[in-house]
Design a protein around this motif. Structure first.
Motif, PDB file in Angstrom:
ATOM      1  N   ILE A  10       0.874  -1.188   0.000  1.00  0.00           N
ATOM      2  CA  ILE A  10       0.000   0.000   0.000  1.00  0.00           C
ATOM      3  C   ILE A  10       0.905   1.231   0.000  1.00  0.00           C
ATOM      4  O   ILE A  10       1.669   1.437   0.944  1.00  0.00           O
ATOM      5  CB  ILE A  10      -0.929   0.045   1.234  1.00  0.00           C
ATOM      6  CG1 ILE A  10      -1.738  -1.240   1.358  1.00  0.00           C
ATOM      7  CG2 ILE A  10      -1.859   1.262   1.144  1.00  0.00           C
ATOM      8  CD1 ILE A  10      -2.600  -1.309   2.619  1.00  0.00           C
ATOM      9  N   ALA A  12       2.598   4.003  -3.274  1.00  0.00           N
ATOM     10  CA  ALA A  12       3.573   4.007  -4.374  1.00  0.00           C
ATOM     11  C   ALA A  12       4.463   5.244  -4.308  1.00  0.00           C
ATOM     12  O   ALA A  12       4.788   5.853  -5.318  1.00  0.00           O
ATOM     13  CB  ALA A  12       2.855   3.936  -5.721  1.00  0.00           C
ATOM     14  N   GLY A  13       4.846   5.639  -3.077  1.00  0.00           N
ATOM     15  CA  GLY A  13       5.881   6.663  -2.907  1.00  0.00           C
ATOM     16  C   GLY A  13       7.242   5.984  -2.993  1.00  0.00           C
ATOM     17  O   GLY A  13       7.341   4.780  -3.283  1.00  0.00           O
ATOM     18  N   PRO A  14       8.320   6.729  -2.748  1.00  0.00           N
ATOM     19  CA  PRO A  14       9.663   6.147  -2.855  1.00  0.00           C
ATOM     20  C   PRO A  14       9.856   4.885  -2.008  1.00  0.00           C
ATOM     21  O   PRO A  14      10.527   3.945  -2.450  1.00  0.00           O
ATOM     22  CB  PRO A  14      10.570   7.271  -2.354  1.00  0.00           C
ATOM     23  CG  PRO A  14       9.805   8.526  -2.627  1.00  0.00           C
ATOM     24  CD  PRO A  14       8.362   8.182  -2.469  1.00  0.00           C
ATOM     25  N   SER A  15       9.270   4.828  -0.819  1.00  0.00           N
ATOM     26  CA  SER A  15       9.495   3.636   0.028  1.00  0.00           C
ATOM     27  C   SER A  15       8.769   2.421  -0.543  1.00  0.00           C
ATOM     28  O   SER A  15       9.366   1.341  -0.703  1.00  0.00           O
ATOM     29  CB  SER A  15       9.060   3.895   1.479  1.00  0.00           C
ATOM     30  OG  SER A  15       7.676   4.149   1.550  1.00  0.00           O
ATOM     31  N   GLY A  40       4.389   8.043  -6.950  1.00  0.00           N
ATOM     32  CA  GLY A  40       5.338   9.104  -6.577  1.00  0.00           C
ATOM     33  C   GLY A  40       5.152   9.651  -5.182  1.00  0.00           C
ATOM     34  O   GLY A  40       6.102  10.067  -4.549  1.00  0.00           O
ATOM     35  N   GLY A  41       3.911   9.692  -4.698  1.00  0.00           N
ATOM     36  CA  GLY A  41       3.682  10.254  -3.363  1.00  0.00           C
ATOM     37  C   GLY A  41       4.118  11.698  -3.306  1.00  0.00           C
ATOM     38  O   GLY A  41       3.768  12.514  -4.168  1.00  0.00           O
ATOM     39  N   ARG A  42       4.950  12.025  -2.334  1.00  0.00           N
ATOM     40  CA  ARG A  42       5.414  13.408  -2.165  1.00  0.00           C
ATOM     41  C   ARG A  42       6.560  13.755  -3.121  1.00  0.00           C
ATOM     42  O   ARG A  42       6.981  14.904  -3.191  1.00  0.00           O
ATOM     43  CB  ARG A  42       5.855  13.635  -0.708  1.00  0.00           C
ATOM     44  CG  ARG A  42       4.696  13.813   0.252  1.00  0.00           C
ATOM     45  CD  ARG A  42       5.142  13.686   1.691  1.00  0.00           C
ATOM     46  NE  ARG A  42       5.243  12.305   2.117  1.00  0.00           N
ATOM     47  CZ  ARG A  42       5.970  11.873   3.132  1.00  0.00           C
ATOM     48  NH1 ARG A  42       6.697  12.724   3.806  1.00  0.00           N
ATOM     49  NH2 ARG A  42       5.983  10.588   3.453  1.00  0.00           N
ATOM     50  N   LEU A  43       7.053  12.763  -3.851  1.00  0.00           N
ATOM     51  CA  LEU A  43       8.071  13.008  -4.899  1.00  0.00           C
ATOM     52  C   LEU A  43       7.291  13.172  -6.205  1.00  0.00           C
ATOM     53  O   LEU A  43       7.120  12.222  -6.971  1.00  0.00           O
ATOM     54  CB  LEU A  43       9.008  11.800  -4.952  1.00  0.00           C
ATOM     55  CG  LEU A  43      10.178  11.830  -5.937  1.00  0.00           C
ATOM     56  CD1 LEU A  43      11.167  12.920  -5.561  1.00  0.00           C
ATOM     57  CD2 LEU A  43      10.887  10.491  -5.944  1.00  0.00           C
ATOM     58  N   ILE A  61      16.596  15.412  -4.428  1.00  0.00           N
ATOM     59  CA  ILE A  61      16.607  14.093  -3.795  1.00  0.00           C
ATOM     60  C   ILE A  61      17.784  14.006  -2.827  1.00  0.00           C
ATOM     61  O   ILE A  61      18.937  13.902  -3.233  1.00  0.00           O
ATOM     62  CB  ILE A  61      16.664  12.990  -4.867  1.00  0.00           C
ATOM     63  CG1 ILE A  61      15.428  13.123  -5.767  1.00  0.00           C
ATOM     64  CG2 ILE A  61      16.729  11.612  -4.243  1.00  0.00           C
ATOM     65  CD1 ILE A  61      15.470  12.279  -7.001  1.00  0.00           C
ATOM     66  N   ILE A 128      -7.096   2.623   0.048  1.00  0.00           N
ATOM     67  CA  ILE A 128      -7.412   1.513   0.958  1.00  0.00           C
ATOM     68  C   ILE A 128      -7.980   2.104   2.247  1.00  0.00           C
ATOM     69  O   ILE A 128      -7.329   2.907   2.918  1.00  0.00           O
ATOM     70  CB  ILE A 128      -6.157   0.640   1.242  1.00  0.00           C
ATOM     71  CG1 ILE A 128      -5.590   0.090  -0.070  1.00  0.00           C
ATOM     72  CG2 ILE A 128      -6.502  -0.494   2.204  1.00  0.00           C
ATOM     73  CD1 ILE A 128      -6.572  -0.690  -0.935  1.00  0.00           C
ATOM     74  N   ALA A 156       3.273   1.204   3.211  1.00  0.00           N
ATOM     75  CA  ALA A 156       4.330   2.190   2.926  1.00  0.00           C
ATOM     76  C   ALA A 156       3.712   3.572   2.766  1.00  0.00           C
ATOM     77  O   ALA A 156       3.797   4.190   1.702  1.00  0.00           O
ATOM     78  CB  ALA A 156       5.097   1.777   1.673  1.00  0.00           C
ATOM     79  N   TRP A 274       0.373  20.054   2.416  1.00  0.00           N
ATOM     80  CA  TRP A 274       0.906  18.727   2.744  1.00  0.00           C
ATOM     81  C   TRP A 274       0.744  18.564   4.247  1.00  0.00           C
ATOM     82  O   TRP A 274       1.484  19.176   5.017  1.00  0.00           O
ATOM     83  CB  TRP A 274       2.391  18.629   2.382  1.00  0.00           C
ATOM     84  CG  TRP A 274       2.714  18.758   0.925  1.00  0.00           C
ATOM     85  CD1 TRP A 274       3.167  19.871   0.289  1.00  0.00           C
ATOM     86  CD2 TRP A 274       2.625  17.722  -0.069  1.00  0.00           C
ATOM     87  NE1 TRP A 274       3.367  19.597  -1.053  1.00  0.00           N
ATOM     88  CE2 TRP A 274       3.043  18.290  -1.295  1.00  0.00           C
ATOM     89  CE3 TRP A 274       2.234  16.380  -0.045  1.00  0.00           C
ATOM     90  CZ2 TRP A 274       3.087  17.559  -2.484  1.00  0.00           C
ATOM     91  CZ3 TRP A 274       2.283  15.662  -1.222  1.00  0.00           C
ATOM     92  CH2 TRP A 274       2.700  16.236  -2.421  1.00  0.00           C
ATOM     93  N   GLY A 299       8.620   3.499   5.447  1.00  0.00           N
ATOM     94  CA  GLY A 299       8.361   4.873   4.995  1.00  0.00           C
ATOM     95  C   GLY A 299       9.433   5.775   5.568  1.00  0.00           C
ATOM     96  O   GLY A 299      10.252   5.350   6.394  1.00  0.00           O
ATOM     97  N   ASP A 300       9.420   7.048   5.129  1.00  0.00           N
ATOM     98  CA  ASP A 300      10.440   7.977   5.630  1.00  0.00           C
ATOM     99  C   ASP A 300      10.404   8.086   7.144  1.00  0.00           C
ATOM    100  O   ASP A 300      11.439   8.268   7.796  1.00  0.00           O
ATOM    101  CB  ASP A 300      10.303   9.357   4.950  1.00  0.00           C
ATOM    102  CG  ASP A 300       8.919   9.991   5.066  1.00  0.00           C
ATOM    103  OD1 ASP A 300       7.991   9.349   5.588  1.00  0.00           O
ATOM    104  OD2 ASP A 300       8.788  11.163   4.621  1.00  0.00           O
ATOM    105  N   ALA A 310      13.467   7.257   2.851  1.00  0.00           N
ATOM    106  CA  ALA A 310      12.300   6.462   2.436  1.00  0.00           C
ATOM    107  C   ALA A 310      12.737   5.258   1.597  1.00  0.00           C
ATOM    108  O   ALA A 310      12.260   4.136   1.788  1.00  0.00           O
ATOM    109  CB  ALA A 310      11.324   7.340   1.655  1.00  0.00           C
TER     110      ALA A 310
END
Ligand SMILES: Cc1cc2nc3c(=O)[nH]c(=O)nc-3n(C[C@H](O)[C@H](O)[C@H](O)COP(=O)(O)OP(=O)(O)OC[C@H]3O[C@@H](n4cnc5c(N)ncnc54)[C@H](O)[C@@H]3O)c2cc1C
Length: 326
Positions: A10, A12-15, A40-43, A61, A128, A156, A274, A299-300, A310
């Motif tokens: 769960i 799809a950010g960097p982590s 990407g999430g926050r990226l 990054i 989810i 994640a 955010w 996660g981060d 992350a």
């Protein structure tokens, strides 16, 4: 009918992407679910009102540990990131970890998650809302019922959101998750497709006032020369104005930006909130594992406030699963 998978991730950010990529490379059957329109999430990158694309989350990054440094080298070799070496409007911009310049996605930040996502099964636009354990399988439920079913689950997403999902099933690491905290961030986006950038500076970190970071988007590699600015409020100002309507926040932050650039900016300002922007207190463990229940959280918030943290957390989550299964 929902197809049962080996592993569901769960987020799809960097982590989540780095975990899924490692697990898929090891031959595991992985599905990634994200509520956003893309990975990407926050990226991430968003289109401003005039179609100009702005990196409204992560600005560059930031790396921390050896594993993510190797990954960034891969990204560099693939032409997905380039180095940004902006000239500061003040001496106060400190470049982290003694790096001479900063890695950024090209032509936008979202190129980076797209590279991670290549070859992965990612289902976007699916939030989810709850999870349940059912006879040795995890079931992930959205507003219309079961979205995915899997033997192993990786969560994640930012820790406050993960706690909401996981509290009902009481994993043994739940108390540790509560140790992590985040600072929120109001981010101002201003673009004007019809004009070149007035460019009095490339980045600035003001010492006072509502804004803590200003970036001239056109100074980044492979960006158009149109006028495009990102300005982040300080965490103190954001907390004070957290629940204000976005239009009011945009007006206030735009005034501050105009003063700092010496006026002359045109374009429609918008503000993005955010709620969980940067980790202010991390748990201090690479990931959290409940092996008896085949559940991992990453996660981060596990390691620190950057994409590098992350990614390292996602890699640790994948390693924990592969180690348990071997
Ligand atoms: C304004 C800002 C500036 C930043 N600047 C920098 C910087 O300069 N350098 C740096 O290295 N880092 C920076 N960061 C931090 C960096 O972006 C994060 O550390 C990193 O993105 C965290 O990755 P993650 O995978 O842990 O979480 P995220 O990137 O938040 O990814 C989590 C994903 O989970 C999804 N999700 C959440 N809940 C659900 C759910 N219930 N169902 C389905 N999907 C869900 C979300 O849509 C999201 O895609 C910045 C962040 C912000 C917001």
């Amino acid at each position: 009918m929902t197809v049962h998978r080996d592993i569901a991730v769960i987020g799809a950010g960097p982590s989540g992407l780095s975990a899924a990529r490692t697990l898929a490379a090891a031959g595991r059957d992985v599905v990634v679910i994200d509520k956003g329109r893309g990975p990407g999430g926050r990226l991430s990158t968003r289109r401003g009102p005039e179609g100009v694309r702005l990196d409204h989350g992560c600005q560059f990054i930031t790396l921390k540990q050896a594993q993510s440094t190797a990954l960034v080298q891969d990204l560099m070799d693939s032409g997905v990131i380039a180095r940004w070496d902006p000239q500061s409007g003040k001496d106060s911009v400190k470049k982290p970890f003694a790096e001479p310049d900063w890695p950024i996605g090209v032509p936008t930040m979202s190129a980076v998650p797209k590279w991670f996502a290549k070859g992965l099964d990612i289902q976007c636009g699916a939030r989810i809302e709850s999870i349940r354990a059912d006879g040795g399988a995890w079931q992930l439920l959205g507003s219309d019922g079961i979205v995915a079913s899997a033997t192993q689950l990786v969560v994640a997403i930012p820790s406050p959101q993960a706690i909401d999902l996981l509290a009902p099933i009481q994993p043994d690491f739940l108390d540790d998750m509560h140790k992590a905290t985040y600072d929120p961030n109001w981010t101002l986006l201003v673009s004007d497709a019809a004009h070149e950038n007035p460019a009095p500076f490339e980045v600035m970190t003001p010492d006072s006032g509502p804004l803590g970071w200003i970036a001239n988007q056109a100074s980044k590699p492979q960006r158009p020369s149109q006028s495009a600015w990102i300005a982040q409020a300080t965490s103190e100002w954001t907390r004070e104005h957290l629940e204000r309507p976005a239009e009011e926040v945009a007006t206030l932050l735009f005034q501050s930006l105009q003063e700092l650039v010496g006026g002359g900016l045109v374009g429609t300002p918008t503000a993005h909130r955010w709620r969980y922007a940067l980790v202010s207190q991390a748990v201090g463990q690479p990931c959290l594992v409940d092996s008896a229940r085949k559940l991992v959280a990453c996660g981060d918030w596990c390691l620190g406030p950057t994409v590098g943290h992350a990614i390292d957390s996602g890699l640790a989550a994948a390693e924990a699963i592969l180690k348990t299964d071997s």
